[in-house]
Design an enzyme around this catalytic site. Structure first.
Site, PDB file in Angstrom:
ATOM      1  N   LYS A  42       0.136  -1.216  -0.181  1.00 58.74           N
ATOM      2  CA  LYS A  42      -0.272  -0.070   0.156  1.00 58.74           C
ATOM      3  C   LYS A  42       1.021   1.281  -0.027  1.00 58.74           C
ATOM      4  CE  LYS A  42      -1.255  -0.334   4.966  1.00 58.74           C
ATOM      5  NZ  LYS A  42      -0.080  -1.039   4.836  1.00 58.74           N
ATOM      6  N   ARG A  92      18.130  16.767   8.121  1.00 62.65           N
ATOM      7  CA  ARG A  92      18.263  17.319   6.657  1.00 62.65           C
ATOM      8  C   ARG A  92      17.105  18.834   7.663  1.00 62.65           C
ATOM      9  NH1 ARG A  92      14.827  14.159   1.980  1.00 62.65           N
ATOM     10  NH2 ARG A  92      14.366  13.035   4.469  1.00 62.65           N
ATOM     11  N   SER A 130      13.719  12.423  -2.250  1.00 61.52           N
ATOM     12  CA  SER A 130      13.146  11.981  -3.411  1.00 61.52           C
ATOM     13  C   SER A 130      12.514  11.961  -4.156  1.00 61.52           C
ATOM     14  CB  SER A 130      13.013   9.967  -2.661  1.00 61.52           C
ATOM     15  OG  SER A 130      14.549   9.220  -2.351  1.00 61.52           O
TER      16      SER A 130
HETATM   17  P1  ADP Z   1      12.425   6.578   4.616  1.00 58.46           P
HETATM   18  O1  ADP Z   1      13.645   5.962   5.609  1.00 58.46           O
HETATM   19  O2  ADP Z   1      12.855   8.281   5.256  1.00 58.46           O
HETATM   20  O3  ADP Z   1      12.205   6.207   4.132  1.00 58.46           O
HETATM   21  P2  ADP Z   1      15.019   7.194   2.891  1.00 58.46           P
HETATM   22  O4  ADP Z   1      14.821   6.611   1.947  1.00 58.46           O
HETATM   23  O5  ADP Z   1      14.249   9.087   1.823  1.00 58.46           O
HETATM   24  O6  ADP Z   1      13.774   7.612   3.647  1.00 58.46           O
HETATM   25  O7  ADP Z   1      16.246   8.038   3.677  1.00 58.46           O
HETATM   26  C1  ADP Z   1      16.183   7.270   4.367  1.00 58.46           C
HETATM   27  C2  ADP Z   1      17.760   8.289   5.332  1.00 58.46           C
HETATM   28  O8  ADP Z   1      18.417   8.847   4.472  1.00 58.46           O
HETATM   29  C3  ADP Z   1      16.738   9.094   6.005  1.00 58.46           C
HETATM   30  O9  ADP Z   1      17.261   9.069   7.436  1.00 58.46           O
HETATM   31  C4  ADP Z   1      16.762  10.200   5.770  1.00 58.46           C
HETATM   32  O10 ADP Z   1      16.503  11.507   6.671  1.00 58.46           O
HETATM   33  C5  ADP Z   1      18.099  10.742   4.955  1.00 58.46           C
HETATM   34  N1  ADP Z   1      18.347  11.328   3.597  1.00 58.46           N
HETATM   35  C6  ADP Z   1      17.201  11.376   3.297  1.00 58.46           C
HETATM   36  N2  ADP Z   1      17.224  12.921   2.344  1.00 58.46           N
HETATM   37  C7  ADP Z   1      18.322  13.169   2.500  1.00 58.46           C
HETATM   38  C8  ADP Z   1      19.398  14.441   1.783  1.00 58.46           C
HETATM   39  N3  ADP Z   1      18.891  14.613   1.386  1.00 58.46           N
HETATM   40  N4  ADP Z   1      20.605  14.854   3.525  1.00 58.46           N
HETATM   41  C9  ADP Z   1      21.180  13.260   4.380  1.00 58.46           C
HETATM   42  N5  ADP Z   1      19.523  12.942   4.506  1.00 58.46           N
HETATM   43  C10 ADP Z   1      19.172  12.739   4.035  1.00 58.46           C
END
Ligand code: ADP
Length: 165
Positions: A42, A92, A130
């Site tokens: 989902k 961030r 993303s």
């Molecule tokens: P989630 O686990 O929230 O689904 P993501 O795949 O978006 O996350 O992110 C994985 C990790 O990378 C998380 O700790 C997130 O905070 C970190 N992260 C995402 N974008 C950034 C960024 N631009 N700079 C630093 N850390 C990031």
């Protein structure tokens, strides 16, 4: 003793903000596992688990101490399973803090022996996510300073080839 860290996330898809955290974390551990979360049906993901894993693998292949694995279920339980004593997250802007703080406290309750550490983003990636990359690509913007070329190629194949079939 070999110290293993886990950097978990959805990576849908991986971007330079994630990679900056991964490469910095790789210096702190003997072995860093990037855990790609197999989101439940989902949850709206653009790329399949296999695609997300492949894109991360390609991006980190010159780092011999980084391994990329998919997982499902609780992240702390995955950390335990692979022998990671520390989970790494990226921070961030302020809006991340509330969520990360709650997650870290919840994980602490479940597995107090596993620490969570947060690395502060590099300032050039502080607004990068993303979902922002997806928005830019979908609207024919230029995301080359946000994602590696192989990730852009995947996007082009998915958004502009599959949909026109
Ligand atoms: P989630 O686990 O929230 O689904 P993501 O795949 O978006 O996350 O992110 C994985 C990790 O990378 C998380 O700790 C997130 O905070 C970190 N992260 C995402 N974008 C950034 C960024 N631009 N700079 C630093 N850390 C990031």
């Amino acid at each position: 003793m070999r110290r293993t860290g886990l950097f978990p996330g959805s990576f849908d898809p991986v971007h330079y903000g994630h990679l900056d955290i991964a490469f910095r974390a790789a210096k702190l551990f003997d072995h860093l596992v990037i855990g790609v979360y197999a989101s439940p049906e989902k949850k709206n993901v653009t790329f399949s688990l296999e695609e997300r894993i492949e894109m991360v693998q390609e991006a980190v292949r010159s780092y011999s101490n980084i391994e990329v694995l998919g997982y499902s279920g609780l992240t702390v339980e995955f950390a335990k399973k692979i022998g990671a004593s520390v989970m790494v997250r990226g921070l961030r802007v302020f809006s991340d803090f509330d969520y990360e703080f709650k997650m870290a406290l919840a994980n602490q309750q479940i597995r107090p022996e596993i620490e969570t550490i947060s690395l502060i983003t590099h300032h050039s990636f502080m607004f990068l996510s993303s979902s922002m990359v997806k928005e830019i690509v979908a609207n024919h913007g230029d995301p080359r300073n946000m994602i590696p070329p192989h990730v852009l190629r995947r996007f082009q194949a998915k958004f502009f080839t599959e949909k026109n079939d």
